[in-house]
Design an enzyme around this catalytic site. Sequence first.
Site, short mmCIF file in Angstrom:
data_model
loop_
_atom_site.label_atom_id
_atom_site.label_comp_id
_atom_site.label_asym_id
_atom_site.label_seq_id
_atom_site.Cartn_x
_atom_site.Cartn_y
_atom_site.Cartn_z
N GLN A 218 0.82 -1.22 0.00
CA GLN A 218 0.00 0.00 0.00
C GLN A 218 0.85 1.27 0.00
O GLN A 218 0.31 2.36 -0.19
CB GLN A 218 -0.93 0.01 1.22
CG GLN A 218 -1.94 -1.12 1.26
CD GLN A 218 -2.99 -1.05 0.14
OE1 GLN A 218 -3.13 -0.04 -0.54
NE2 GLN A 218 -3.70 -2.15 -0.04
N LYS A 241 -1.31 -2.54 -7.53
CA LYS A 241 -1.74 -1.46 -6.62
C LYS A 241 -1.13 -0.13 -7.05
O LYS A 241 -1.51 0.91 -6.54
CB LYS A 241 -1.27 -1.74 -5.19
CG LYS A 241 -1.61 -3.12 -4.68
CD LYS A 241 -2.64 -3.06 -3.60
CE LYS A 241 -2.70 -4.38 -2.87
NZ LYS A 241 -4.07 -4.88 -2.82
#
Length: 421
Positions: A218, A241
């Site tokens: 993340q 991501k």
Amino acid sequence: MNRRGGSLPPLAEGFVPYQVERLRQAFPILAQRIYGKPLVYLDSAATSQKPQAVIEAMSRFFLEENANVHRGVHYLSLRATEAYEQARAKVQRFLNAAHPEEIVFVRGTTEAVNLVAQTYGKVHVHAGDEVLLSTMEHHSNIVPWQMLCEQSGARLRVAPIDDSGELLLDELERLIGPRTKLVAVTHVSNVLGTVNPIQRIVELAHAQGARVLVDGAQAAPHLKLDVRALGCDFYALSGHKMYGPTGIGALYARRELLEAMPPYQGGGDMILSVSFEKTLYNKPPYRFEAGTPNMVGAIGLGAAVDFLTGLDPIALAAHEQAVLTYAQRALAALPGLRLIGTARDKIGVLSFVLDGIHPHDIGTILDREGIAIRTGHHCAQPLMQRYGLAATARASLGCYSSEQDIDALLAGLAKVQEVFR
Ligand code: C6P
């Protein structure tokens, strides 16, 4: 060249960072309507959308360069190999790793953690040793260590967090001791958005001779990364991501660690020579890339790195923080809404619960409004237990998210509350 050392992104001509409306044009999927409503994509922590440049780089590879890498003497194979290795060098620069050989292509963060657990871990973690995690870890940074502990007889320890979702550093320090062989911690929580003080954690761990693996799944799309400044031993990330494709990610590991690690899987390209009597293994990173790799995935990841490095990181961070602050204030003002994760240092992940309304109902009603969020335990069940919850609703931001998206979310949540009034 910008501060991250990349060139400007291949966006619309005259693109000036940071204009979110122009940036959104680089993401064709965002122009869609869902159930007749404009798409409001607030699920970037699950997977980000892909810019045209990534889509084009991948189709160009198939149209012009496709061949197996490291195997052929023919033109296309050499060209594909060059493109694949260039992608590795892009990831190296993105992470500020010292050498391209320190970058292993993997399927994603999950595979990177499993690789370290089953190679470095198998050699260095024994009965009586300890592996230290934190309460806010994703299952991908828990289960591989649990498996290693079951195999080795080592013990899993967990550093707690406070109610705001910040790591309790004193507790973490207390838990690191001479038995700690590895500290595996997320850089950014996928549920809370908390940014952890990795440099400090590395200092504490290294002082006791423990290695540190950082789950960067993340963090990679949001933070300027520098593995040498962080001082970590391993860093894991997922392409999908960070505006790249699925099925590709990277493990960074310091060269001397990789050189001493046994292979992860056996097969093509991880060998120097094979006989029925003995196999000699290739050097890193190839030792860890058995079988035909995800070549087009690596090309796509390289293009995603170009895209990210082409954005002005200061402007990007300022934009994401502005949208986050706007969203936090607006959500906190909604009666009956509780934000989960209010750390001082956090990125654009907004987990919340609404009094008397199940998160899945929130997600389903929002979906009919064209708004995509994630609901559930977010693959972080121990963290959910910490807050006494089974699930939350989670809106997560990407570089293309805007205050308009947040306004749409608020209007959607008003409808949700209307339904349950
Ligand atoms: N989190 C989410 O919706 P993979 O699946 O290997 O690309 O990434 C796993 C992973 C590891 N660590 C963190 C912090 C993550 O957030 C994720 C993936 C997604 O939050 C899917 S569960």
